[in-house]
Design a protein around this motif. Structure first.
Motif, PDB file in Angstrom:
ATOM      1  N   ARG A  19      21.713 -16.373  13.713  1.00 21.97           N
ATOM      2  CA  ARG A  19      21.751 -15.751  12.389  1.00 21.97           C
ATOM      3  C   ARG A  19      20.824 -14.538  12.289  1.00 21.97           C
ATOM      4  O   ARG A  19      21.117 -13.584  11.583  1.00 21.97           O
ATOM      5  CB  ARG A  19      21.396 -16.783  11.315  1.00 21.97           C
ATOM      6  N   LYS A  48      21.505 -10.570  10.735  1.00 16.60           N
ATOM      7  CA  LYS A  48      20.711  -9.837   9.744  1.00 16.60           C
ATOM      8  C   LYS A  48      20.553  -8.379  10.167  1.00 16.60           C
ATOM      9  O   LYS A  48      20.645  -7.461   9.346  1.00 16.60           O
ATOM     10  CB  LYS A  48      19.331 -10.485   9.587  1.00 16.60           C
ATOM     11  N   ARG A  92      18.901  -9.330   4.314  1.00 18.19           N
ATOM     12  CA  ARG A  92      17.737 -10.217   4.398  1.00 18.19           C
ATOM     13  C   ARG A  92      18.116 -11.649   4.751  1.00 18.19           C
ATOM     14  O   ARG A  92      17.369 -12.356   5.430  1.00 18.19           O
ATOM     15  CB  ARG A  92      16.958 -10.183   3.083  1.00 18.19           C
ATOM     16  N   PHE A  93      19.267 -12.101   4.263  1.00 14.14           N
ATOM     17  CA  PHE A  93      19.730 -13.461   4.518  1.00 14.14           C
ATOM     18  C   PHE A  93      21.225 -13.441   4.799  1.00 14.14           C
ATOM     19  O   PHE A  93      21.965 -12.619   4.236  1.00 14.14           O
ATOM     20  CB  PHE A  93      19.463 -14.370   3.314  1.00 14.14           C
ATOM     21  N   HIS A 146      21.775 -22.236   3.622  1.00 18.38           N
ATOM     22  CA  HIS A 146      20.497 -21.688   4.100  1.00 18.38           C
ATOM     23  C   HIS A 146      19.448 -22.772   4.356  1.00 18.38           C
ATOM     24  O   HIS A 146      18.659 -22.657   5.300  1.00 18.38           O
ATOM     25  CB  HIS A 146      19.968 -20.691   3.061  1.00 18.38           C
ATOM     26  N   ILE A 197      22.874 -19.209   0.183  1.00 15.64           N
ATOM     27  CA  ILE A 197      22.807 -17.772  -0.024  1.00 15.64           C
ATOM     28  C   ILE A 197      24.192 -17.352  -0.513  1.00 15.64           C
ATOM     29  O   ILE A 197      25.188 -17.561   0.185  1.00 15.64           O
ATOM     30  CB  ILE A 197      22.443 -17.025   1.269  1.00 15.64           C
TER      31      ILE A 197
END
Length: 250
Positions: free
Chosen positions: A76, A80, A86-87, A92, A159
């Protein structure tokens, strides 16, 4: 008179058909990983899961974890960078409640577990909590509880690309009693904490993206899907398309 009684019966049937027929629970979690043996060994040593001989399944009193090994899966963190976010949208964090909070934290520390931060008290949930990282850098959030279970899944964080629509979806389909708005508009961060007696859900929107449909989650490490029981209705995905589902009806 008969028509009135019939109408009342129909309305009652509709109302009660929307109620969960069984107690809500999170029964199964699927994780995509590059190395199932490393993950299996860690969850067994850290939380007492029993593992299968081929490292594909982990069993505990209240949860089964499926490990899908995919050596070619993308991490992951690399996504990004690829998308400048950012996520990564999706599941998450995953969380457990425990009635042996201090003992479990001491056990994790003695096993060399990696923590994200330290123990803090959640002012809304009114309980202590901490986040620990598994070998694939997935976030496991642990909550102190007075309930009788040593380890019970009770929390997850998503997220999302549309916090408002996700909030509505979970309020309708999950046993949610309150919604807490924790937005930080000055930081372009929008948060909802949805709480009920049996589950808490954190929804976090931090990036203005529209990439979820193009992400190939079976080929991305991390939490992939969850099976739940006792939801208000049957479903296969949530509003965003996360694979959060109820068991097939028999």
């Amino acid at each position: 008179m008969r028509s009135t009684i019939a109408l009342v019966s129909i309305v009652s049937a509709l109302l009660f058909s929307c109620e969960p027929s069984e107690k809500f629970s999170i029964d199964e979690l699927t994780i995509v990983t590059k190395d199932a043996k490393i993950m299996s060994d860690w969850y067994a040593a850290s939380f007492g899961f029993m593992d299968s001989k081929d490292y594909s399944l982990l069993y505990h009193d209240n949860l089964t974890i499926k490990l899908v090994e995919n050596p070619e899966a993308k991490r992951r963190d690399s996504l990004k960078k690829d998308y400048n976010i950012r996520f990564v949208p999706g599941i998450h964090k995953f969380g457990f409640a425990t009635n042996q909070f201090d003992e479990l934290i001491d056990h994790l520390k003695s096993n060399g577990a990696r923590f994200h931060g330290s123990v803090v008290k959640d002012s809304i949930l009114n309980t202590r909590m901490i986040i620990v990282k598994d070998p694939d850098n997935n976030n496991i959030q642990i909550f102190e509880s007075a309930q009788p279970d040593r380890l019970k899944p009770n929390f997850f964080c998503l997220i999302t690309e549309n916090v408002g629509e996700q909030e509505k979806w979970y309020q309708v389909n999950f046993p949610i009693e309150q919604s807490h708005r924790l937005d930080q508009p000055e930081n372009d961060v929008y948060i909802r904490l949805l709480t009920g007696q049996q589950v808490a859900i954190e929804l976090l929107q931090v990036d203005h993206t529209n990439i979820m449909d193009e992400l190939d989650y079976p080929n991305i490490t991390g939490f992939y899907s969850m099976e739940v029981k006792g939801a208000n209705v049957s479903f296969e995905y949530d509003h965003d398309g996360n694979k959060i589902f109820t068991p097939p009806t028999k």
